[in-house]
Enzyme design. Structure first.
Site, PDB file in Angstrom:
ATOM      1  N   ARG A  86      46.880  10.698  43.761  1.00 44.93           N
ATOM      2  CA  ARG A  86      46.429  11.538  44.881  1.00 44.93           C
ATOM      3  C   ARG A  86      44.949  11.325  45.173  1.00 44.93           C
ATOM      4  NH1 ARG A  86      50.068  14.949  42.459  1.00 44.93           N
ATOM      5  NH2 ARG A  86      48.491  16.172  41.375  1.00 44.93           N
ATOM      6  N   ARG A  87      44.150  11.066  44.139  1.00 46.05           N
ATOM      7  CA  ARG A  87      42.730  10.781  44.370  1.00 46.05           C
ATOM      8  C   ARG A  87      42.563   9.458  45.125  1.00 46.05           C
ATOM      9  NH1 ARG A  87      43.560  14.915  42.401  1.00 46.05           N
ATOM     10  NH2 ARG A  87      43.722  15.283  44.634  1.00 46.05           N
ATOM     11  N   LYS A 122      48.979  24.090  37.717  1.00 43.84           N
ATOM     12  CA  LYS A 122      50.065  23.776  38.628  1.00 43.84           C
ATOM     13  C   LYS A 122      51.337  24.365  38.030  1.00 43.84           C
ATOM     14  CE  LYS A 122      48.077  19.621  40.660  1.00 43.84           C
ATOM     15  NZ  LYS A 122      46.714  19.903  40.136  1.00 43.84           N
ATOM     16  N   ARG A 151      40.780  29.181  47.224  1.00 47.46           N
ATOM     17  CA  ARG A 151      40.219  27.838  47.408  1.00 47.46           C
ATOM     18  C   ARG A 151      40.916  27.178  48.589  1.00 47.46           C
ATOM     19  NH1 ARG A 151      42.060  24.279  42.936  1.00 47.46           N
ATOM     20  NH2 ARG A 151      40.617  25.471  41.628  1.00 47.46           N
ATOM     21  N   GLY A 162      44.447  19.135  51.541  1.00 49.25           N
ATOM     22  CA  GLY A 162      45.835  18.885  51.162  1.00 49.25           C
ATOM     23  C   GLY A 162      46.013  17.449  50.717  1.00 49.25           C
ATOM     24  N   GLN A 197      46.159  25.020  51.731  1.00 51.34           N
ATOM     25  CA  GLN A 197      45.972  23.646  52.185  1.00 51.34           C
ATOM     26  C   GLN A 197      45.892  23.607  53.707  1.00 51.34           C
ATOM     27  OE1 GLN A 197      48.593  21.054  49.251  1.00 51.34           O
ATOM     28  NE2 GLN A 197      49.645  22.941  49.799  1.00 51.34           N
ATOM     29  N   ASP A 200      47.047  26.288  41.582  1.00 49.80           N
ATOM     30  CA  ASP A 200      46.947  25.172  42.520  1.00 49.80           C
ATOM     31  C   ASP A 200      48.150  25.152  43.453  1.00 49.80           C
ATOM     32  OD1 ASP A 200      44.532  23.935  41.963  1.00 49.80           O
ATOM     33  OD2 ASP A 200      45.353  22.751  40.328  1.00 49.80           O
TER      34      ASP A 200
END
Length: 308
Positions: free
Chosen positions: A288-289, A98, A184, A188, A163, A134
């Site tokens: 975020r997960r 990132k 990838r 999002g 995204q 990312d």
């Protein structure tokens, strides 16, 4: 709609302190974070290789505030690459970075992030692997794509992430679908306003399929970042229609989520890469997960109750 609330909390220092101190946090974090140090994550890379899997490694910690921290982030990736080289694991592992962690949000951040990420990309190439940039929130993307384009001049295998929930992404996919590209696609995972992103899950899924069609019909290398069984099946069918061989695209899933599916896809001959995060500054990644799937939040809450 808990997702947006959790994403807002991911930026709150107060919530960071509360979640970090919660009794069940350590147990749940261990589900998504492979460890805190390089030495802890290397056995996981080896285990994945033994199962026919590949990995992409993310040293977590995008919330930096000083240039010195950005240099430390760069050095953490260089240390990781050194370990992979010494153990002969370069061919099984790439890196995900990132750019915010490399100083993108600081004064002069675009140039700083490029200067920090370049030696990481160079070192990765030397051991036979690569780096994927990312995607973060929409305000950072023009800088990310410009850095990606600059890096590809010398390291064309450098990948990037798009995204599906952003309105701009279909155009980005067309631009990035040329020969040699590695892209990838994910749904999002940042809190984005309705002016730039779809808010409805069904609309996001439809956009994902439209973008995937663009990538599969192109000349690049699509990387399907999803745990959704329906999207995985659609991806396989679109690859078949496009005449793609099994080594001309890959699936990517997160460490700790649907692990049995990782092994199943690899056993069928698919390239399967596990996104594996490690490090001590896990809070933003962890939140975020939780936001992505209600079951993750339920697992967290149950763990807290069990520990009390």
């Amino acid at each position: 709609m808990l997702g947006p609330v959790i994403l807002a909390a991911s930026r709150s220092d107060r919530m960071r302190r509360f979640v970090s101190a919660a009794p069940g946090t350590k147990q749940v974090v261990a589900r998504f974070i492979a460890g805190e140090t390089v030495d802890q994550v290397i056995p996981i890379v080896r285990d994945a290789a033994d199962k026919g899997l590949e990995v992409t490694l993310d040293v977590v910690g995008e919330d930096i505030t000083t240039r010195q921290q950005s240099f430390a982030a760069r050095d953490a990736y260089l240390e990781l690459i050194e370990h992979l080289r010494d153990l002969g694991l370069g061919a099984r592992a790439e890196m995900s970075v990132k750019l915010s962690m490399f100083g993108q949000a600081l004064a002069g951040g675009h140039e700083l992030a490029l200067a920090n990420v370049r030696p990481v990309v160079e070192a990765a190439a030397e051991i036979g692997t690569t780096v994927t940039l990312d995607a973060e929130d929409h305000t950072t993307l023009d800088s990310m794509f410009a850095i990606h384009e600059e890096l590809r001049k010398d390291f064309p295998q450098t990948g990037c992430v798009i995204q599906a929930y952003l309105f701009r992404t279909e155009d980005d996919a067309r631009r990035l679908s040329g020969a040699g590209s590695r892209v990838r696609i994910v749904k999002g995972a940042y809190k984005e306003p309705a002016t730039v992103a779809f808010q409805d899950k069904a609309e996001i899924d439809k956009a994902y399929v439209r973008i995937l069609k663009i990538l599969m019909a192109g000349d690049g290398y699509p990387m399907i970042g999803s745990h959704d069984p329906r999207l995985i099946a659609i991806s396989q069918e679109l690859a078949r229609r496009a005449g793609r061989k099994l080594d001309e695209y890959e699936f990517q899933m997160l460490y700790g989520i649907r692990s049995e599916e990782h092994v199943r896809l690899a056993a069928e001959g698919h390239r399967m890469r596990v996104y594996t995060a490690y490090g001590t500054d896990w809070y933003g990644y962890f939140m975020r997960r939780l936001a992505e799937k209600p079951a993750n939040l339920l697992f967290f809450v149950r763990s807290m109750i069990t520990k009390n």
